[in-house]
Design a protein around this motif. Structure first.
Motif, PDB file in Angstrom:
ATOM      1  N   PHE A 135     -31.052  10.814  64.936  1.00 38.82           N
ATOM      2  CA  PHE A 135     -32.373  10.210  64.817  1.00 38.82           C
ATOM      3  C   PHE A 135     -32.289   8.751  64.366  1.00 38.82           C
ATOM      4  O   PHE A 135     -33.127   7.928  64.747  1.00 38.82           O
ATOM      5  N   CYS A 136     -31.270   8.436  63.574  1.00 34.78           N
ATOM      6  CA  CYS A 136     -31.093   7.045  63.155  1.00 34.78           C
ATOM      7  C   CYS A 136     -30.903   6.132  64.355  1.00 34.78           C
ATOM      8  O   CYS A 136     -31.629   5.152  64.525  1.00 34.78           O
ATOM      9  N   ASN A 137     -29.924   6.459  65.200  1.00 36.11           N
ATOM     10  CA  ASN A 137     -29.636   5.531  66.290  1.00 36.11           C
ATOM     11  C   ASN A 137     -30.646   5.615  67.416  1.00 36.11           C
ATOM     12  O   ASN A 137     -30.752   4.701  68.233  1.00 36.11           O
ATOM     13  N   PHE A 138     -31.396   6.704  67.472  1.00 37.40           N
ATOM     14  CA  PHE A 138     -32.555   6.753  68.362  1.00 37.40           C
ATOM     15  C   PHE A 138     -33.496   5.602  68.008  1.00 37.40           C
ATOM     16  O   PHE A 138     -33.933   4.835  68.873  1.00 37.40           O
ATOM     17  N   LEU A 139     -33.767   5.434  66.706  1.00 35.20           N
ATOM     18  CA  LEU A 139     -34.670   4.370  66.258  1.00 35.20           C
ATOM     19  C   LEU A 139     -34.020   2.992  66.330  1.00 35.20           C
ATOM     20  O   LEU A 139     -34.669   2.003  66.704  1.00 35.20           O
ATOM     21  N   VAL A 140     -32.729   2.895  65.995  1.00 33.78           N
ATOM     22  CA  VAL A 140     -32.040   1.599  66.051  1.00 33.78           C
ATOM     23  C   VAL A 140     -32.017   1.082  67.481  1.00 33.78           C
ATOM     24  O   VAL A 140     -32.305  -0.100  67.738  1.00 33.78           O
ATOM     25  N   CYS A 141     -31.669   1.938  68.439  1.00 32.34           N
ATOM     26  CA  CYS A 141     -31.608   1.487  69.831  1.00 32.34           C
ATOM     27  C   CYS A 141     -32.991   1.208  70.397  1.00 32.34           C
ATOM     28  O   CYS A 141     -33.142   0.341  71.261  1.00 32.34           O
ATOM     29  N   LEU A 142     -34.009   1.913  69.907  1.00 34.35           N
ATOM     30  CA  LEU A 142     -35.377   1.551  70.297  1.00 34.35           C
ATOM     31  C   LEU A 142     -35.736   0.172  69.761  1.00 34.35           C
ATOM     32  O   LEU A 142     -36.420  -0.609  70.437  1.00 34.35           O
ATOM     33  N   ALA A 143     -35.261  -0.144  68.543  1.00 30.81           N
ATOM     34  CA  ALA A 143     -35.501  -1.478  67.985  1.00 30.81           C
ATOM     35  C   ALA A 143     -34.845  -2.552  68.848  1.00 30.81           C
ATOM     36  O   ALA A 143     -35.448  -3.594  69.141  1.00 30.81           O
ATOM     37  N   VAL A 144     -33.602  -2.299  69.256  1.00 32.02           N
ATOM     38  CA  VAL A 144     -32.897  -3.247  70.127  1.00 32.02           C
ATOM     39  C   VAL A 144     -33.594  -3.334  71.480  1.00 32.02           C
ATOM     40  O   VAL A 144     -33.764  -4.422  72.049  1.00 32.02           O
ATOM     41  N   PHE A 195     -36.330   4.316  59.961  1.00 26.60           N
ATOM     42  CA  PHE A 195     -35.107   5.097  59.808  1.00 26.60           C
ATOM     43  C   PHE A 195     -34.601   5.075  58.367  1.00 26.60           C
ATOM     44  O   PHE A 195     -34.112   6.092  57.849  1.00 26.60           O
ATOM     45  N   VAL A 196     -34.747   3.952  57.680  1.00 23.87           N
ATOM     46  CA  VAL A 196     -34.295   3.875  56.292  1.00 23.87           C
ATOM     47  C   VAL A 196     -35.180   4.736  55.393  1.00 23.87           C
ATOM     48  O   VAL A 196     -34.684   5.514  54.563  1.00 23.87           O
ATOM     49  N   VAL A 197     -36.490   4.624  55.546  1.00 22.48           N
ATOM     50  CA  VAL A 197     -37.415   5.407  54.733  1.00 22.48           C
ATOM     51  C   VAL A 197     -37.188   6.908  54.958  1.00 22.48           C
ATOM     52  O   VAL A 197     -37.260   7.711  54.014  1.00 22.48           O
TER      53      VAL A 197
END
Length: 257
Positions: free
Chosen positions: A161-170, A193-195
């Motif tokens: 789930f972290c990198n799902f959000l990180v790659c969406l950010a990118v 993702f941090v929260v």
């Protein structure tokens, strides 16, 4: 940009990344690892007292989320090679623009130098007196211990789930035409993702070594095999499959553009 236009941008970026020489990948990977680590340093300091108090824990996570977003902003805007974001290179592979060997070469080099950059920052922080501050030392140890004691499957899921959000950010940053647009596009997914307490392999290249240097009861083997390995697997699933492959299937599979 429309999603299909962002896909074209992602493919072009992936081609560029696959063609970079070793030296440039190494330096840019080192920088990106340091950027993420420094964002983690700032997040820990900003949220330390809040995170240690159960009554303000949620507020502490929100504060750390606000600060940590600077890490990806530095990578994207200043320039860096970040393993988690580079999972989007799968779009170039699926489009036939790069070979699997070139993508894996990029991932391996960038991953190793992300690790080195984050580890250097963690070591230097331990030598700087940063961990002499009680609240910072306590939260650094607490975070490392908590992460190192996740089960394998928990670490995989949280990494996914972290990198799902990180790659969406990118992905959103690819579609923004202005610097402020890129900043806003990255801010909210990274803050989320941090929260939420998700697991980022490169961030953990700082968090857990820093905790070990600060006195956490965590072994290097426990960290590498019990956290970094499953989190990395989860990050690849979340970024390459849930974002890269999903958008390629929806917008690129049947397109000749």
């Amino acid at each position: 940009m429309k999603p299909e236009e962002i896909l074209v941008k992602s493919i072009d970026v992936g081609v560029s990344k696959a063609g970079k020489e070793f030296g440039k990948l190494a330096v840019l990977g080192l920088l990106a690892g340091a950027f993420i680590a420094l964002a983690a340093v700032g997040a820990n300091v900003a949220g330390s007292n809040l995170l240690l108090n159960p009554d303000t824990f949620g507020l502490g996570k929100l504060v750390t989320g606000f600060v940590f977003t600077v890490g990806l902003m530095l990578v994207v805007l200043a320039g860096g090679e970040l393993f988690t974001g580079n999972c989007l290179m799968i779009t170039s592979l699926l489009k036939g623009k790069i070979k699997g060997k070139a993508m894996l070469r990029n991932w391996l080099i960038v991953y190793l130098f992300n690790f080195l950059g984050a580890l250097i920052v963690a070591f230097l922080m331990s030598q700087s007196g940063m961990f002499n501050t009680d609240s910072v030392a306590l939260v650094t140890v607490k975070i490392a211990t908590t992460k190192a004691n996740l089960s394998f499957i928990q670490a995989v899921i949280l990494g996914m789930f972290c990198n799902f959000l990180v790659c969406l950010a990118v992905w959103i940053a690819f579609g923004a035409d202005s610097t402020i647009g890129k900043i806003f596009g990255m801010f909210f997914p990274i803050m989320l993702f941090v929260v939420s307490g998700f697991e980022h392999s490169v961030a953990n290249m700082y968090y857990i070594p820093a905790g070990i240097f600060a006195g956490a009861d965590v072994t290097w083997g426990q960290y590498l095999l019990g956290n970094l390995l499953p989190v990395t697997i989860g990050n690849i699933i979340g970024g390459a499959i849930l974002v890269g492959m999903a958008y390629w299937y929806c917008y690129g599979k049947d397109s000749n553009n």
